[in-house]
Design an enzyme around this catalytic site. Sequence first.
Site: not given
Ligand code: DGP
Length: 121
Positions: A4, A7, A30, A46, A93, A98, A100, A102
């Site tokens: 993950c 994680c 992000d 997790h 979407g 994991h 989160h 936004h």
């Molecule tokens: P979701 O689509 O709701 O699962 O959003 C996942 C978000 O995670 C997406 O906006 C991009 C962000 N993201 C994915 N991988 C990474 C990473 O390695 N580092 C950071 N900072 N953000 C990431």
Amino acid sequence: MSDCIFCKIAAGEIPADKVYEDDKVLAFRDNHPRAPTHVLVIPKKHIASLNEASGDNIPDIAAAVAAIPQVAKADGVAESGYRVISNCGEDGGQTVFHLHFHVLGGRSFGPKLFRGDTAED
Ligand code: DGP
């Protein structure tokens, strides 16, 4: 969870632009920001998505929710307002499984949740 990405970020194995951290929660920017403020707030534990919210996980989820206003305040968007989104599952979407939240701010999102105003948009 070993494969993950969030994680790994929580464990410090992958770098991230951290904006808040405590024993249960990490918040970081992000890497594909959709607004001037776009911070992801995660429980370090997790939890795949809100589908897994249950008695055992509630303290970790509550700690993540409690960190949101602190993140908003630190980024200067608490007064102007911000949007909180947690995508859940494929149709929601979600791309990283994991949990989160936004935290999006620094611009106006208006009243619309979707591109249009119908359930199909
Ligand atoms: P979701 O689509 O709701 O699962 O959003 C996942 C978000 O995670 C997406 O906006 C991009 C962000 N993201 C994915 N991988 C990474 C990473 O390695 N580092 C950071 N900072 N953000 C990431």
